[in-house]
Design an enzyme around this catalytic site. Structure first.
Site, PDB file in Angstrom:
ATOM      1  N   LYS A   1      14.169  19.769 -16.126  1.00 54.59           N
ATOM      2  CA  LYS A   1      14.056  20.605 -17.379  1.00 54.59           C
ATOM      3  C   LYS A   1      14.899  21.589 -18.032  1.00 54.59           C
ATOM      4  CE  LYS A   1       9.360  18.661 -16.597  1.00 54.59           C
ATOM      5  NZ  LYS A   1       7.918  18.693 -15.861  1.00 54.59           N
TER       6      LYS A   1
ATOM      7  N   GLN B   1       4.114  23.372 -13.912  1.00 53.09           N
ATOM      8  CA  GLN B   1       4.801  22.030 -13.191  1.00 53.09           C
ATOM      9  C   GLN B   1       3.462  22.147 -11.757  1.00 53.09           C
ATOM     10  OE1 GLN B   1       7.670  20.646 -13.606  1.00 53.09           O
ATOM     11  NE2 GLN B   1       6.234  18.485 -11.931  1.00 53.09           N
TER      12      GLN B   1
ATOM     13  N   ASP C   1       3.066  20.960 -22.093  1.00 52.05           N
ATOM     14  CA  ASP C   1       2.687  19.534 -22.209  1.00 52.05           C
ATOM     15  C   ASP C   1       0.745  19.216 -22.333  1.00 52.05           C
ATOM     16  OD1 ASP C   1       3.738  18.497 -19.293  1.00 52.05           O
ATOM     17  OD2 ASP C   1       3.358  20.057 -18.238  1.00 52.05           O
TER      18      ASP C   1
END
Ligand code: NAD
Length: 297
Positions: free
Chosen positions: A54, A98, A121
């Site tokens: 990422k 994460q 997200d």
């Protein structure tokens, strides 16, 4: 006739190209550099690989990339303080914590502490509610990438029968909402669904998001259907070593389907591309600038 293979790698490169153009425009016209912060707790090897990839792609499209690593025994208070400092940082437009987090941390609490406008997200309850009510939301990356591929391949999805296998908060449910938003007739199947084969046979669009290797065989697929395989499963190769497979049995499904995404090289690359797209979208929204076309739901 063999199915068209939907090339997620090529599509993702195209999306990253569009993101890169937007980033250049934001810099040139407004002096703004979109920033993405990733918080990684602990040393889970898979998470480390995702985070590294990422960060690399964030830099490649010209955005600011920040990575915060915290020990696996970090206290919830310290993690929440980290999120708050990123919420308050005007150079950061997207925040990603994460997952999974270690068991002693309350994931819902942590995710819901992210500023919804920076929740790239799309897991914050505000964004879930906005998506569910058809309002402008930050949309979870994997379902967004899947929707983009479906629209690109099929054009209008209106009136099509879509079956989503899996009801998780990060894939199945938001995927179903997006398909509903595009006027599909949506069925969500899950581990308690009776006669899954018959349910899947009715689908013009099948999205498999289960996490069970190759569980959908070709004889469940309606001829000509479009199959989006979200699953990522590592299995042993007979000759030794391992390989990645999806939730659908690729060969037999590809023989019947109209189009199919491979694993690897399908949905996976689109997920990171959509994370970058969401960061640019978040940056435009917070600065009251016109959102780029083709990068949102
Ligand atoms: P999850 O475990 O949270 O959810 C799995 C869902 O599958 C559950 O809702 C469950 O009801 C359903 N299910 C389980 N067994 C079933 C069965 N026999 N029949 C029908 N349904 C069944 O998983 P998730 O987080 O949604 O991820 C699903 C898969 O997608 C995993 O393989 C994961 O690695 C993959 N994934 C890929 C990406 C990507 O970028 N490509 C992103 C996220 C998840």
């Amino acid at each position: 006739m063999a199915a068209t293979v939907i090339d997620g790698k090529a599509f993702a490169a195209k999306v990253r190209g569009l993101v890169g153009e937007q980033v250049s425009k934001l810099k040139a016209d407004h002096g703004i550099i979109p920033g993405l912060a990733v918080v990684l707790v602990g040393d889970d090897p898979a998470s480390q690989v995702y985070v590294k990839s990422k960060g690399k792609m964030t830099v490649e499209v010209g955005m600011k990339s920040v990575e915060h690593r915290m020990n696996s025994d970090v206290s919830e208070a310290d993690l929440l303080a980290m999120v708050q400092s990123l919420n308050d940082d005007p150079t950061i437009h997207g925040i990603l914590v994460q997952l999974p987090l270690p068991d002693h941390l309350n994931s819902d609490l942590v995710i819901n502490s992210i500023d919804p406008a920076k929740d790239v997200d799309g897991f914050h309850i505000s964004n879930v509610g906005l998506l569910g009510t058809g309002q402008k939301a930050m949309v979870p990356c994997t379902p967004l990438g899947s929707l983009m591929m479906l629209r690109d391949h099929l054009g209008s999805l209106s009136g099509l029968n879509a079956v989503v296998i899996g009801r998780s908060n990060i894939v199945g449910k938001p995927m179903a909402q997006l398909l509903l938003g595009d006027s599909c007739t949506v069925t969500i199947a899950h581990s308690r669904t009776k006669d899954l084969a018959e349910v899947v046979r009715r689908a013009d669009i099948v999205v498999a998001a289960v996490g069970r290797s190759q569980m959908v065989p070709g004889d469940w697929i309606k001829p000509g259907a479009t199959v989006i395989d979200v699953g990522i499963n590592r299995i042993d190769k007979p000759e030794g070593g391992t390989r990645l497979v999806g939730d659908v049995e690729y060969e037999s499904c590809a023989a019947v389907a109209g189009a199919i995404t491979p694993v690897p090289g399908g949905v996976g690359p689109m997920t990171i591309a959509c994370l970058l797209a969401n960061t640019v979208t978040a940056c435009c929204r917070v600065n009251n600038l016109v959102e780029p076309k083709g990068l949102t739901a």
